[in-house]
Write a protein that holds these residues in place. Structure first.
Motif, PDB file in Angstrom:
ATOM      1  N   VAL A 200       0.805  -1.357   0.336  1.00  6.86           N
ATOM      2  CA  VAL A 200      -0.060  -0.193   0.316  1.00  6.86           C
ATOM      3  C   VAL A 200       0.982   1.440   0.315  1.00  6.86           C
ATOM      4  O   VAL A 200       0.276   2.156  -0.580  1.00  6.86           O
ATOM      5  CB  VAL A 200      -1.147   0.383   1.337  1.00  6.86           C
ATOM      6  CG1 VAL A 200      -2.102   1.373   1.684  1.00  6.86           C
ATOM      7  CG2 VAL A 200      -2.305  -1.315   1.026  1.00  6.86           C
ATOM      8  N   ASN A 201       2.288   1.366   0.693  1.00  9.19           N
ATOM      9  CA  ASN A 201       2.687   2.577   1.056  1.00  9.19           C
ATOM     10  C   ASN A 201       3.702   2.318  -0.608  1.00  9.19           C
ATOM     11  O   ASN A 201       3.678   3.640  -1.324  1.00  9.19           O
ATOM     12  CB  ASN A 201       3.864   2.246   2.066  1.00  9.19           C
ATOM     13  CG  ASN A 201       4.669   3.224   2.153  1.00  9.19           C
ATOM     14  OD1 ASN A 201       6.248   3.263   1.767  1.00  9.19           O
ATOM     15  ND2 ASN A 201       4.379   4.230   2.695  1.00  9.19           N
ATOM     16  N   ARG A 202       3.744   1.806  -0.788  1.00  9.36           N
ATOM     17  CA  ARG A 202       4.766   1.374  -1.963  1.00  9.36           C
ATOM     18  C   ARG A 202       4.350   1.857  -3.089  1.00  9.36           C
ATOM     19  O   ARG A 202       4.386   2.385  -4.301  1.00  9.36           O
ATOM     20  CB  ARG A 202       5.625   0.377  -2.535  1.00  9.36           C
ATOM     21  CG  ARG A 202       6.597  -0.019  -3.599  1.00  9.36           C
ATOM     22  CD  ARG A 202       7.419  -1.270  -3.245  1.00  9.36           C
ATOM     23  NE  ARG A 202       6.258  -1.829  -3.605  1.00  9.36           N
ATOM     24  CZ  ARG A 202       6.124  -3.281  -2.747  1.00  9.36           C
ATOM     25  NH1 ARG A 202       6.408  -2.776  -1.779  1.00  9.36           N
ATOM     26  NH2 ARG A 202       5.105  -4.437  -3.241  1.00  9.36           N
ATOM     27  N   GLN A 203       3.141   1.647  -3.356  1.00  9.83           N
ATOM     28  CA  GLN A 203       1.961   1.401  -4.560  1.00  9.83           C
ATOM     29  C   GLN A 203       1.185   2.775  -4.547  1.00  9.83           C
ATOM     30  O   GLN A 203       1.370   3.301  -5.865  1.00  9.83           O
ATOM     31  CB  GLN A 203       1.300   0.517  -5.018  1.00  9.83           C
ATOM     32  CG  GLN A 203       1.063   0.220  -5.788  1.00  9.83           C
ATOM     33  CD  GLN A 203      -0.067  -0.403  -6.843  1.00  9.83           C
ATOM     34  OE1 GLN A 203       0.662  -1.859  -6.832  1.00  9.83           O
ATOM     35  NE2 GLN A 203      -1.133  -0.607  -7.232  1.00  9.83           N
ATOM     36  N   PHE A 204       0.868   3.405  -3.418  1.00 15.16           N
ATOM     37  CA  PHE A 204      -0.049   4.845  -3.609  1.00 15.16           C
ATOM     38  C   PHE A 204       0.619   5.254  -2.907  1.00 15.16           C
ATOM     39  O   PHE A 204      -0.077   6.937  -3.128  1.00 15.16           O
ATOM     40  CB  PHE A 204      -1.683   3.626  -2.618  1.00 15.16           C
ATOM     41  CG  PHE A 204      -1.915   3.178  -3.737  1.00 15.16           C
ATOM     42  CD1 PHE A 204      -2.491   3.366  -4.797  1.00 15.16           C
ATOM     43  CD2 PHE A 204      -2.428   1.449  -2.429  1.00 15.16           C
ATOM     44  CE1 PHE A 204      -3.327   2.295  -5.105  1.00 15.16           C
ATOM     45  CE2 PHE A 204      -2.851   0.955  -3.616  1.00 15.16           C
ATOM     46  CZ  PHE A 204      -3.342   0.816  -4.741  1.00 15.16           C
ATOM     47  N   GLY A 205       2.049   5.486  -2.253  1.00 17.28           N
ATOM     48  CA  GLY A 205       2.512   6.638  -2.205  1.00 17.28           C
ATOM     49  C   GLY A 205       1.453   6.475  -0.579  1.00 17.28           C
ATOM     50  O   GLY A 205       2.019   7.916  -0.126  1.00 17.28           O
ATOM     51  N   THR A 206       0.549   6.196   0.376  1.00 16.54           N
ATOM     52  CA  THR A 206       0.128   6.620   1.478  1.00 16.54           C
ATOM     53  C   THR A 206       1.056   6.429   2.565  1.00 16.54           C
ATOM     54  O   THR A 206       1.673   5.538   2.421  1.00 16.54           O
ATOM     55  CB  THR A 206      -1.115   5.402   2.004  1.00 16.54           C
ATOM     56  OG1 THR A 206      -1.717   4.781   0.275  1.00 16.54           O
ATOM     57  CG2 THR A 206      -1.807   5.866   2.552  1.00 16.54           C
ATOM     58  N   THR A 207       0.512   7.351   3.181  1.00 14.87           N
ATOM     59  CA  THR A 207       1.751   7.775   4.264  1.00 14.87           C
ATOM     60  C   THR A 207       0.569   6.923   5.452  1.00 14.87           C
ATOM     61  O   THR A 207      -0.933   6.758   5.592  1.00 14.87           O
ATOM     62  CB  THR A 207       1.830   9.324   4.780  1.00 14.87           C
ATOM     63  OG1 THR A 207       2.008  10.248   3.499  1.00 14.87           O
ATOM     64  CG2 THR A 207       2.476   9.381   6.971  1.00 14.87           C
ATOM     65  N   ILE A 208       1.851   5.936   6.395  1.00 12.29           N
ATOM     66  CA  ILE A 208       1.079   5.385   7.442  1.00 12.29           C
ATOM     67  C   ILE A 208       1.595   5.227   8.782  1.00 12.29           C
ATOM     68  O   ILE A 208       3.047   5.398   8.987  1.00 12.29           O
ATOM     69  CB  ILE A 208       1.237   3.786   6.972  1.00 12.29           C
ATOM     70  CG1 ILE A 208       0.045   3.384   5.484  1.00 12.29           C
ATOM     71  CG2 ILE A 208       0.534   2.815   8.281  1.00 12.29           C
ATOM     72  CD1 ILE A 208       1.270   2.106   4.617  1.00 12.29           C
ATOM     73  N   VAL A 209       0.307   5.658   9.747  1.00 17.15           N
ATOM     74  CA  VAL A 209       1.411   5.435  11.218  1.00 17.15           C
ATOM     75  C   VAL A 209       0.692   4.369  11.376  1.00 17.15           C
ATOM     76  O   VAL A 209      -0.810   4.341  11.469  1.00 17.15           O
ATOM     77  CB  VAL A 209       0.538   6.324  11.771  1.00 17.15           C
ATOM     78  CG1 VAL A 209       1.143   6.749  13.294  1.00 17.15           C
ATOM     79  CG2 VAL A 209       1.639   8.265  11.504  1.00 17.15           C
ATOM     80  N   LEU A 210       0.977   3.585  12.499  1.00 15.51           N
ATOM     81  CA  LEU A 210       0.608   2.076  12.489  1.00 15.51           C
ATOM     82  C   LEU A 210       1.574   1.620  14.456  1.00 15.51           C
ATOM     83  O   LEU A 210       2.084   2.350  14.863  1.00 15.51           O
ATOM     84  CB  LEU A 210       1.128   0.898  11.989  1.00 15.51           C
ATOM     85  CG  LEU A 210       2.359   0.480  11.718  1.00 15.51           C
ATOM     86  CD1 LEU A 210       2.909  -0.483  12.518  1.00 15.51           C
ATOM     87  CD2 LEU A 210       2.703  -0.706  10.069  1.00 15.51           C
TER      88      LEU A 210
END
Length: 257
Positions: A200-210
């Motif tokens: 998800v992060n790599r393909q869409f560039g979504t910033t993630i806090v987990l």
């Protein structure tokens, strides 16, 4: 990861009946990075996510998203701003199908209500068709196309967690908050979820806090780690920096190799 932070916290504090959950917490999350929050139970991690997406209102300090200060929010405002969220315990509709659950992630975008759409009572069949197509794309991306028509309650726990991720992803958020997305999973399921989050992060560039307790997963997945203890920030940096911090090693990481 460059430019202005997508998410910035400055002196955020929160307490419940005199018990401090967050204590003057400050850190930035750059666009396109995966930031992991680690620390023991009760460290304030889930409370922090609840402040970011407006479930709780901080007693002091400021949260900025995409350069704008997040003031008091109503339920659903975070989603409209581009902030998605999953929760530690699945909040899926147990008797509905997988694809219907994922479509629920688009309910705030539609003119027809969620139950109108699901039970074919909607005012707009074209809207339902578009929502279903988007839900099916999210499921395909996460390798869940074959489960689309299954009732959610019949799935394994690990698969349900991926459905929850698909529901958060379907609205194409700029920031995705994941509260223990691998909790209760076996090793194989954890690695599958970790690969999904990275994709998800790599393909869409979504910033993630987990939030995640498995330190081995965190060190391999994240670009940035923030360590909390009783609402205070203990460490903040790249995984290799945090791993080498003596205070963090003593308190949390032990002899991770």
């Amino acid at each position: 990861m460059s430019g202005a932070p997508l998410l910035s916290l400055d002196g955020v504090s929160l307490s419940f009946r005199g018990v401090t959950a967050l204590n003057a917490l400050s850190f930035d999350v750059a666009p396109g990075e995966i930031c992991a929050l680690i620390g023991p139970n009760g460290a304030g991690k889930s409370s922090l996510l609840n402040v970011i997406n407006g479930v709780y209102r901080a007693d002091a300090g400021e949260v900025r998203f995409a350069g704008e200060r997040l003031a008091a929010q109503r339920r659903g405002d975070a989603a409209h701003l581009g902030i998605g969220r999953t929760f530690q315990h699945n909040a899926l509709f147990a008797r509905l199908s997988v694809v219907e659950n994922v479509m629920a992630g688009l309910s705030r975008e539609g003119r027809a209500g969620f139950f109108e759409a699901v039970f074919h009572l909607g005012r707009d069949r074209e809207e339902r068709r578009r929502f279903r197509e988007r839900a099916e794309r999210a499921l395909a991306f996460l390798g869940l196309s074959g489960e689309a028509e299954r009732v959610v309650s019949t799935l394994s726990y690990g698969t349900q967690k991926r459905v929850d991720l698909a529901r958060a992803l379907v609205a194409e958020p700029r920031l995705l908050l994941l509260d223990e997305p691998m909790a209760g999973m076996n090793a194989e399921e954890k690695h599958a979820m970790s690969r999904a989050i990275a994709a998800v992060n790599r393909q869409f560039g979504t910033t993630i806090v987990l939030i995640e307790h498995d330190v081995g997963i965190v060190l391999g997945l994240s670009h940035h780690v923030v360590v909390l203890d009783y609402g205070r920030k203990v460490a903040d940096g790249r995984p290799d920096e945090v791993r080498a911090d003596p205070a963090v090693i003593a308190a949390y990481l032990g002899t991770v190799h």
